[in-house]
Design an enzyme around this catalytic site. Structure first.
Site, short mmCIF file in Angstrom:
data_model
loop_
_atom_site.label_atom_id
_atom_site.label_comp_id
_atom_site.label_asym_id
_atom_site.label_seq_id
_atom_site.Cartn_x
_atom_site.Cartn_y
_atom_site.Cartn_z
CE LYS A 1 6.05 -0.63 9.09
NZ LYS A 1 5.34 -0.04 10.32
NE ARG B 1 1.27 -1.28 16.97
CZ ARG B 1 1.52 -1.09 15.60
NH1 ARG B 1 1.20 -1.59 14.62
NH2 ARG B 1 2.35 -0.28 15.32
CE1 TYR C 1 -6.64 -27.18 -7.22
CE2 TYR C 1 -5.62 -24.86 -7.48
CZ TYR C 1 -5.58 -26.34 -7.51
OH TYR C 1 -4.14 -26.70 -7.34
CG MET D 1 1.14 -21.94 -4.65
SD MET D 1 1.71 -23.33 -3.74
CE MET D 1 0.49 -23.82 -2.54
C1 LIG Z 1 5.10 1.48 9.74
C2 LIG Z 1 5.29 2.82 10.51
C3 LIG Z 1 5.51 4.00 10.05
C4 LIG Z 1 5.03 4.37 8.52
O1 LIG Z 1 3.78 4.28 8.27
P1 LIG Z 1 3.17 4.55 6.82
O2 LIG Z 1 1.69 4.59 7.07
O3 LIG Z 1 3.46 3.54 6.05
O4 LIG Z 1 3.61 6.23 6.60
C5 LIG Z 1 5.87 5.02 10.72
N1 LIG Z 1 5.98 4.90 12.12
C6 LIG Z 1 5.98 3.48 12.84
C7 LIG Z 1 6.14 3.34 14.10
C8 LIG Z 1 5.59 2.31 11.85
O5 LIG Z 1 5.51 1.26 12.57
#
Ligand SMILES: *Cc1c(COP(=O)(O)O)cnc(C)c1O
Length: 383
Positions: A37, A135, A263, A313
């Site tokens: 992801k 969550r 800055y 930036m």
């Molecule tokens: C991001 C995520 C993972 C992976 O987590 P890591 O800590 O990077 O291994 C696994 N399962 C779900 C549902 C996630 O959102």
């Protein structure tokens, strides 16, 4: 040496293959489903997904439908799972490209089922159980009801039951054992009621690395596959970092004592010294806080140099007064090795007061991703 890019990240695909193989060895009979992801936490999902295909990975996790589509558009045919949830507008894409998704409530299952029916496609879903993350996910006591609703729906297929642990320390945190037990009990309850679950999966990198058992049918490591784990986890020592981050010096300037830099004039030289300006800033993913906290370090000609002044930036500045023979075009390393010195993502994160995930995820499109070891070794040497 003349460099082609202002700022670039090298992504070592051989290291990724190594980490995948190690994770698979530790997972035993559970299949590794790599989590790619957020553009593989900034490392570049497409190249890594290609390695996954090459290594016969069973499924890859993504964050949303756009990420799934980006992979499909580039010819990735691997099964994909949106790990969290989707909004209604994303559903047609998922159905068209046969992407699976997490489900967290009966209402959501009904909505997804109706849309799938309208579009005439069957949607594979994974029931997500909340055992303490708080969550997404259905409460354990409602899980069986939702599992039944999914099973009954002609346009939904229950592909798995999953959860996600809340402790970054995995089994080193006693909370994980409790969350795991609750998850296993929920899975047992669903199975005892006669609902078939093809895939049970719960472990992230930390859980896998700290010896969670039983793992179920699949594990979902993300960060570990990129070679990043806390020092407290043994597995971390056997992983190889896959990303290094560099920029080249575009300007060198000698400054006297008392010269303000950046800055807000947050830094002023205490001695006559030499400043190197680098064409990389917070728009590239270098944390603003690195300069603000005055704890940033980079490598120039194998020597540690402090980042001085506020990161801006597009640029930042480094004190190279103690480095002999420094030249325009020299490579400056934020993450990676130079000579005997090594800076890890973890070091950069600590200096900036954040977590390694945020560092790699923040690397923007302006940082060129340069793939190394793109060629797969012969199949016999992988396994
Ligand atoms: C991001 C995520 C993972 C992976 O987590 P890591 O800590 O990077 O291994 C696994 N399962 C779900 C549902 C996630 O959102």
């Amino acid at each position: 040496m003349q460099r082609r890019h202002r700022a670039w990240a090298e992504i070592d695909l051989a290291a990724f293959r190594h980490n995948l193989t190690l994770a698979q060895n530790i997972a035993g009979s559970a299949k590794v489903w790599p989590v790619l992801k957020a553009n593989a936490y900034g490392h570049g999902a497409l190249a890594l997904a290609r390695v996954c295909e090459e290594m016969d990975i069973e499924c890859v996790g993504v964050g949303d439908s756009a990420e799934a589509l980006a992979l499909r558009t580039h010819g990735i045919n691997l099964p994909l799972l949106v790990l969290g949830t989707v909004i209604d507008a994303e559903l047609p894409l998922l159905l068209e490209h046969h992407v699976e998704v997490g489900v967290h409530s009966e209402g959501r299952a009904q909505e997804l089922g109706e849309q799938a029916q309208t579009l005439g496609e069957i949607l594979g879903v994974h029931l997500k159980v909340d055992v303490g993350m708080g969550r997404l996910g259905v409460r354990p006591e409602a899980a069986l009801r939702v599992a039944r609703a999914i099973e009954r729906h002609p346009f939904l297929r229950l592909r798995g039951v999953m959860t996600h642990f809340s402790a970054p320390e995995g089994c080193h945190d006693p909370q994980t054992a409790g969350q795991h037990a609750l998850f296993l009990a929920t899975v047992s309850e669903i199975r005892a009621a006669g609902v078939a679950i093809p895939h049970v999966h719960c472990a992230n990198s930390a859980a896998l690395a700290t010896g969670l058992q039983p793992l179920g049918d699949a594990v979902r490591p993300g960060i570990a596959l990129f070679g990043i784990l806390p020092d407290s986890m043994e597995m971390g020592k056997r992983l190889k970092p896959i990303l290094s981050l560099h920029a080249q010096i575009v300007f060198l300037k000698d400054i006297p004592t008392g010269a303000p830099v950046g800055y807000g004039s947050r830094w002023t030289s205490h001695r006559p010294t030499r400043l190197a300006t680098l064409p990389i800033g917070y728009a590239d993913g270098i944390p603003y806080r690195l300069g603000a906290q005055g704890r940033g370090t980079v490598l120039v000609r194998g020597q540690r140099c402090p980042v001085v002044g506020a990161v801006s930036m597009d640029y930042c500045t480094v004190d190279v007064g103690h480095v002999p023979d420094v030249q325009l075009g020299d490579t400056v390393t934020f993450i990676g090795k130079q000579g005997q010195e090594c800076l890890r993502v973890q070091d950069l994160a600590e200096a900036a007061g954040t977590i390694p995930y945020e560092i790699t995820c923040s690397l923007s499109g302006r940082v060129h991703r340069v793939l190394t070891h793109a060629q797969a070794p012969s199949v016999s040497s992988i396994r």
